[in-house]
Each structure stands twice: as structure tokens, then as C-alpha cells.
Design a protein around this motif. Sequence first.
Motif, PDB file in Angstrom:
ATOM      1  N   GLU A  73       0.929  -1.270  -0.074  1.00 54.23           N
ATOM      2  CA  GLU A  73      -0.038   0.308  -0.090  1.00 54.23           C
ATOM      3  C   GLU A  73       0.874   1.317  -0.131  1.00 54.23           C
ATOM      4  O   GLU A  73       0.545   1.991  -0.879  1.00 54.23           O
ATOM      5  N   GLY A  74       1.906   1.245   0.699  1.00 48.76           N
ATOM      6  CA  GLY A  74       2.830   2.268   0.972  1.00 48.76           C
ATOM      7  C   GLY A  74       3.746   2.471  -0.442  1.00 48.76           C
ATOM      8  O   GLY A  74       3.896   3.596  -0.732  1.00 48.76           O
ATOM      9  N   LEU A  75       3.923   1.428  -0.983  1.00 48.19           N
ATOM     10  CA  LEU A  75       4.779   1.549  -2.113  1.00 48.19           C
ATOM     11  C   LEU A  75       3.953   2.003  -3.272  1.00 48.19           C
ATOM     12  O   LEU A  75       4.369   2.954  -4.023  1.00 48.19           O
ATOM     13  N   VAL A  76       2.735   1.488  -3.503  1.00 45.59           N
ATOM     14  CA  VAL A  76       1.833   2.078  -4.573  1.00 45.59           C
ATOM     15  C   VAL A  76       1.573   3.444  -4.356  1.00 45.59           C
ATOM     16  O   VAL A  76       1.620   4.336  -5.309  1.00 45.59           O
ATOM     17  N   ALA A  77       1.247   4.046  -3.099  1.00 42.90           N
ATOM     18  CA  ALA A  77       1.126   5.440  -2.926  1.00 42.90           C
ATOM     19  C   ALA A  77       2.379   6.402  -3.276  1.00 42.90           C
ATOM     20  O   ALA A  77       2.185   7.344  -3.687  1.00 42.90           O
ATOM     21  N   SER A  78       3.396   5.695  -2.777  1.00 47.76           N
ATOM     22  CA  SER A  78       4.801   6.704  -2.623  1.00 47.76           C
ATOM     23  C   SER A  78       5.704   6.594  -3.860  1.00 47.76           C
ATOM     24  O   SER A  78       6.837   7.222  -4.082  1.00 47.76           O
ATOM     25  N   ILE A  79       5.427   5.597  -4.950  1.00 40.42           N
ATOM     26  CA  ILE A  79       6.284   5.386  -6.127  1.00 40.42           C
ATOM     27  C   ILE A  79       6.133   6.347  -7.101  1.00 40.42           C
ATOM     28  O   ILE A  79       7.051   6.708  -7.611  1.00 40.42           O
ATOM     29  N   LEU A  80       4.998   7.040  -6.935  1.00 38.67           N
ATOM     30  CA  LEU A  80       4.932   8.281  -7.942  1.00 38.67           C
ATOM     31  C   LEU A  80       5.888   9.389  -7.513  1.00 38.67           C
ATOM     32  O   LEU A  80       6.536   9.871  -8.401  1.00 38.67           O
ATOM     33  N   PRO A  81       5.869   9.750  -6.155  1.00 39.50           N
ATOM     34  CA  PRO A  81       6.868  10.594  -5.983  1.00 39.50           C
ATOM     35  C   PRO A  81       8.298  10.284  -6.008  1.00 39.50           C
ATOM     36  O   PRO A  81       9.017  11.012  -6.345  1.00 39.50           O
ATOM     37  N   PHE A  82       8.618   9.082  -6.115  1.00 41.37           N
ATOM     38  CA  PHE A  82      10.022   8.514  -6.196  1.00 41.37           C
ATOM     39  C   PHE A  82      10.215   8.786  -7.748  1.00 41.37           C
ATOM     40  O   PHE A  82      11.121   9.108  -8.066  1.00 41.37           O
ATOM     41  N   GLY A  83       9.309   8.374  -8.751  1.00 37.11           N
ATOM     42  CA  GLY A  83       9.481   8.433  -9.979  1.00 37.11           C
ATOM     43  C   GLY A  83       9.721  10.094 -10.358  1.00 37.11           C
ATOM     44  O   GLY A  83      10.448  10.683 -11.036  1.00 37.11           O
ATOM     45  N   ALA A  84       8.683  10.888  -9.470  1.00 37.81           N
ATOM     46  CA  ALA A  84       8.722  12.375  -9.884  1.00 37.81           C
ATOM     47  C   ALA A  84      10.083  13.157  -9.329  1.00 37.81           C
ATOM     48  O   ALA A  84      10.566  13.943  -9.930  1.00 37.81           O
ATOM     49  N   ALA A  85      10.841  12.308  -8.512  1.00 35.30           N
ATOM     50  CA  ALA A  85      12.294  12.953  -8.042  1.00 35.30           C
ATOM     51  C   ALA A  85      13.131  12.876  -9.305  1.00 35.30           C
ATOM     52  O   ALA A  85      13.928  13.814  -9.333  1.00 35.30           O
ATOM     53  N   SER A 141       7.233  18.234 -14.803  1.00 36.57           N
ATOM     54  CA  SER A 141       6.255  19.426 -14.881  1.00 36.57           C
ATOM     55  C   SER A 141       6.308  20.296 -13.719  1.00 36.57           C
ATOM     56  O   SER A 141       6.020  21.557 -13.720  1.00 36.57           O
ATOM     57  N   SER A 142       6.527  19.697 -12.436  1.00 39.95           N
ATOM     58  CA  SER A 142       6.797  20.392 -11.369  1.00 39.95           C
ATOM     59  C   SER A 142       7.879  21.432 -11.123  1.00 39.95           C
ATOM     60  O   SER A 142       7.847  22.337 -10.638  1.00 39.95           O
ATOM     61  N   VAL A 143       9.019  20.982 -12.119  1.00 36.80           N
ATOM     62  CA  VAL A 143      10.118  21.964 -12.248  1.00 36.80           C
ATOM     63  C   VAL A 143       9.798  22.838 -13.628  1.00 36.80           C
ATOM     64  O   VAL A 143      10.117  24.052 -13.393  1.00 36.80           O
ATOM     65  N   VAL A 144       9.388  22.319 -14.644  1.00 37.78           N
ATOM     66  CA  VAL A 144       9.334  23.267 -15.844  1.00 37.78           C
ATOM     67  C   VAL A 144       8.042  24.251 -15.818  1.00 37.78           C
ATOM     68  O   VAL A 144       8.298  25.417 -16.280  1.00 37.78           O
ATOM     69  N   VAL A 145       7.129  23.897 -15.353  1.00 39.70           N
ATOM     70  CA  VAL A 145       5.761  25.008 -15.206  1.00 39.70           C
ATOM     71  C   VAL A 145       6.093  26.027 -14.411  1.00 39.70           C
ATOM     72  O   VAL A 145       6.191  27.107 -14.816  1.00 39.70           O
ATOM     73  N   PRO A 146       6.668  25.983 -13.413  1.00 42.97           N
ATOM     74  CA  PRO A 146       7.162  26.972 -12.368  1.00 42.97           C
ATOM     75  C   PRO A 146       8.345  28.102 -12.980  1.00 42.97           C
ATOM     76  O   PRO A 146       8.032  29.252 -13.154  1.00 42.97           O
ATOM     77  N   TRP A 419      14.151  17.579  -7.215  1.00 44.01           N
ATOM     78  CA  TRP A 419      14.507  16.107  -6.664  1.00 44.01           C
ATOM     79  C   TRP A 419      14.601  16.018  -5.338  1.00 44.01           C
ATOM     80  O   TRP A 419      13.862  14.741  -4.872  1.00 44.01           O
ATOM     81  N   LEU A 420      15.108  16.742  -4.701  1.00 43.46           N
ATOM     82  CA  LEU A 420      15.010  16.430  -2.921  1.00 43.46           C
ATOM     83  C   LEU A 420      13.693  16.887  -2.712  1.00 43.46           C
ATOM     84  O   LEU A 420      13.157  15.801  -1.646  1.00 43.46           O
ATOM     85  N   LEU A 421      12.846  17.658  -2.973  1.00 47.92           N
ATOM     86  CA  LEU A 421      11.522  17.695  -2.499  1.00 47.92           C
ATOM     87  C   LEU A 421      10.516  16.527  -2.670  1.00 47.92           C
ATOM     88  O   LEU A 421      10.264  15.899  -1.811  1.00 47.92           O
ATOM     89  N   TRP A 422      10.816  15.771  -4.018  1.00 46.62           N
ATOM     90  CA  TRP A 422      10.207  14.492  -4.166  1.00 46.62           C
ATOM     91  C   TRP A 422      10.865  13.423  -3.539  1.00 46.62           C
ATOM     92  O   TRP A 422       9.852  12.570  -3.174  1.00 46.62           O
ATOM     93  N   MET A 423      11.881  13.326  -3.235  1.00 42.62           N
ATOM     94  CA  MET A 423      12.385  12.377  -2.360  1.00 42.62           C
ATOM     95  C   MET A 423      12.057  12.432  -1.017  1.00 42.62           C
ATOM     96  O   MET A 423      11.697  11.385  -0.288  1.00 42.62           O
ATOM     97  N   MET A 424      11.758  13.550  -0.561  1.00 41.11           N
ATOM     98  CA  MET A 424      11.184  13.814   0.699  1.00 41.11           C
ATOM     99  C   MET A 424       9.730  13.334   0.924  1.00 41.11           C
ATOM    100  O   MET A 424       9.390  12.708   1.688  1.00 41.11           O
ATOM    101  N   THR A 425       9.104  13.417  -0.151  1.00 41.43           N
ATOM    102  CA  THR A 425       7.553  13.143  -0.538  1.00 41.43           C
ATOM    103  C   THR A 425       7.529  11.705  -0.342  1.00 41.43           C
ATOM    104  O   THR A 425       6.678  11.109   0.221  1.00 41.43           O
ATOM    105  N   PHE A 426       8.552  11.118  -1.204  1.00 39.03           N
ATOM    106  CA  PHE A 426       8.540   9.529  -1.340  1.00 39.03           C
ATOM    107  C   PHE A 426       8.849   9.077   0.160  1.00 39.03           C
ATOM    108  O   PHE A 426       8.000   8.120   0.646  1.00 39.03           O
TER     109      PHE A 426
END
Length: 481
Positions: A73-85, A141-146, A419-426
Motif C-alpha cells: 500500500e505504501g509502495l503504490v502510494a509513494s512510487i509516484l513521488p519516487f519517479g517524480a524525483a 512538470s513540477s520543475v518546468v511549469v514554475p 528532486w530533493l522535494l520529491w524524495m522527501m515526499t517519497f
Amino acid sequence: MTGSTNERTPVHVPRSRSAEHAPGAPAQPLTGRLRLVATVATFGGLLFGYDTGVINGALPSLVSDLRLTPFLEGLVASILPFGAAWGAAFGGRLADVLGRRRVLLILAVVFVLATVGCAAAPTIPVLVAARAVLGLAVGASSVVVPVFLAELAPAHLRGRLVAQNELMLVGGQALAFVVNAGLATAFGGLPHVWRYMLVLATVPALALWIGMTVVPESPRWLAGQGRAEEMRRVLRRIREDAYSPREAEQVLELAARDEDRPHAGLLDLLRVPWLRRVLVLGASMAVINQISGINAVQYYGVSVLQDAGFGGNGAFYANIVPGLVGVAAVALSMVLLRRVGRRRMLLTGLTGTATSLTAFALVQLLVPAASPARAWLVLACIVVFVGFEQCCVGTVTWLYMSEIFPLSVRGVGMGVCAWLLWMMTFVVGLTFPPLTNALGVGWTVLVFVALQLVALVWVHRAVPETRDRSLEELEQHFRAV
């Protein structure tokens, strides 16, 4: 992410306001064309919000259908921010090479394909892989859009436009919460309802792709590529009657300094003293954005509210309230950023989040589980927490990261911080279920409170103000510090 460049010799230029801020000069308005461009670009933020928020309501159905263990459950929820990093790490660099507009077009296609992959996944490994790919698009997108928005906007509107992306982000999360509640009510008794929740993200992804086909490139990126006439044409289009030749020349002057230098990389951010100071500031913003535990609320809000006492579909509907409050909070932030400094908003926000989380922990620890008031007190604390976080912390940290890096390292610098923000999210997403299982929700939340107090001290002592200063003026400031 690595590269090499020579340390630049500081240029001692008297600090001055850009043309639109010259004494007696009227402020440039938000033109209709600039508003349209910003709306299209921020569909990336909407996708960011929907894809991170939809898992909140999809998890109960996922756990039941795929028989997920707590770890899965934790992996499914957190793998997106891992990829996002990793999407964030390389998305900024790719945007430096290919351009902000072209990268957003590519990301729109990735959003569509990965979303379909998630919704149609036949097994857990396929679902995890598809969400990791989706995370790549979310992170990039979290980097490029801002950065794209910061480079399009005149200085006095930069906060408003970058905050618009945050508004779309929380709007996407609120939309996900509403969709989840509606689908849970209509089809909650049927298997695989989570697939319908996930697949709806293809609609804004297609809108992003269509819109970006008519959006111009960033004028500051064009200047960095030596495309001066094209840069002027874009500025004329998006500024309309408020076009300022002085702004164009200021952008070209800074770009000319970097003309003979190679693209900078991570090593340059670490080696050059003034760039290293900027990187530390950006990294601190990335950490501050996440150590409140906001994404624990975004990912596990329904589960937390069910545990607090909301039964049946009540937790789904209660979860909509923080989502709507988040939208209102970011809308308020867009107003406040025109009048209040970034530093003051951060200090206010961190004080508010620490206080509301403390109240949340006390309710969890002291109010009996059988009390009918417990669920409503928990919801009230979450609402106040989300309000302060989204208005004064989340919006400002993304804005701050997008505006402090100089042009030559803006993409890679924003990439490192994201990258650091998303790894913290993960880390938060993966560890929240085990921590609450071991310590209980109350004591886990008190850990976040302690981290908020550390962040409050850091902002008070180390964070300078950036409001109403052009990107070029900020570069001159950091060189001189």
C-alpha cells in the motif's frame, strides 16, 4: 546533471528596478494573452494535483481488489513521488536544452500514456511501473511549469502567475477528492472502481497537449539561445501594449554574459560559492515544503478520517473539505503575494502548521476513540493545517525555488531542489503507515511538529526577501552577498 563552467566574475551593477517598476511608471497589467498562456501551462499543475490526490480515495478499492499488504500500500502510494524525483532531476536540464514549451508537449503525451497504463494495469508490478513513469511526468512538470511561468511574467506579477500553478495543483487534488467521492458512492460496491478514478486524468493531459501547441516559448530561454528577434516578438505578444524595450534589453544583456559559457551543472552549483549559497536556500525550501507531512494528508486522508470515526462513504465526503480549503487558501495566497513578502508568509505559515498539527496530535492522544466529537475535531485540525500549508508554505516554497536561480543554472538548480522535494515526499509517503502503526498517529504527527519548529528558525535566520525584484536583480543580489 553534471557539467562544467567557469566561475563568473561578479558584475557590480547598481541595483535598480526594471522598467515596469521605475518610479512613477505604471505596473504592467496581466494581459489577456499572458493569462491564456499561464492557464494552458498550468494544466501541468492540474495533472500534478490530480495524479497525487487521486490515490487518496483509490487506495481502499486497490487494497481490496489487489489484496495489498501495508508495505505494498505504501509502495503504490509513494512510487509516484519516487519517479517524480527523477523526473524533476532531469526535467529541468531537458528544458534547458530543448526549451520549456517543447518539454511540456512531450510531458503531455507521457501523462496520457502512463495514466492509461495505471488504469489498465493487470498486476501490482505493472501498476507500480506505470505510476513510476507517471511520476516522471509529474516531477518534470513540477520543475518546468514554475520556471516557464517565472520567465514569462514581469517581476511584479511573477508571484501571482507561479501561485496560479499552485492553485491548479490544489484544484486538481480537490477535483480528485470530489471524483473519488462520487465514484465511491455510485460504484463503491463494484470491483475495480479505482481504475475509473485513475483514468480520468487523461482529460486534462489532452488539454495540456492541445494548448501547448499554440503557446510561445519562454522569452528568457530564447534569449539564452541567441534568438533575440524571436524573444522580442514573444515579449510583444505576451506584454501587448505594456511591452517594454528596456525589459527586453535587460534580458538580452544578462544572456550575453552567458553566451560563451557551456550549460552549467550540479558541480557548478557546488563549486561556485555564491551559487552554492543559492542552492542551499533552494534545498531548504524543498525540505520545508514536505516536513509538515502535507502529503501524508494528501495520500492517506481518507484512511486517517476513517480511523478518526467517519464511517461508510463519510470519510470520502469529509476529505473533500480540506481539498476545497486548499483551493481557497491558494487563491488567497495569490492576493497576498502582491502585498506581503515571501519571508513573512513563510513565517506565518510555519507557525500555523505547527500549531494546528499540535492540536491534531492532542486530539489523537487525548480524545477517546468512542467520542463522537473526535472525528470532527480531527477534520477541523486538518482543515486549519491545510489552509496554512497551502496558502503560506506550499505556494511560497515553489515560487521561491523558481525565482532564486540565475538563468544559466535555473533548470538544473530547480531540478536538484525538486528532486530533493520529491524524495522527501517519497520518504514521507512510504514511512507514514509503518510509523503510525508503531507510534500511533498522534506521536507521528508530533515528529512533524518538531521539524516545523526547526524550519521556522531556519527561515527567520537565513531566508532573504525576493518580492518585487526581477530575476536579473536577484542574480545581482546573490552575487554580491
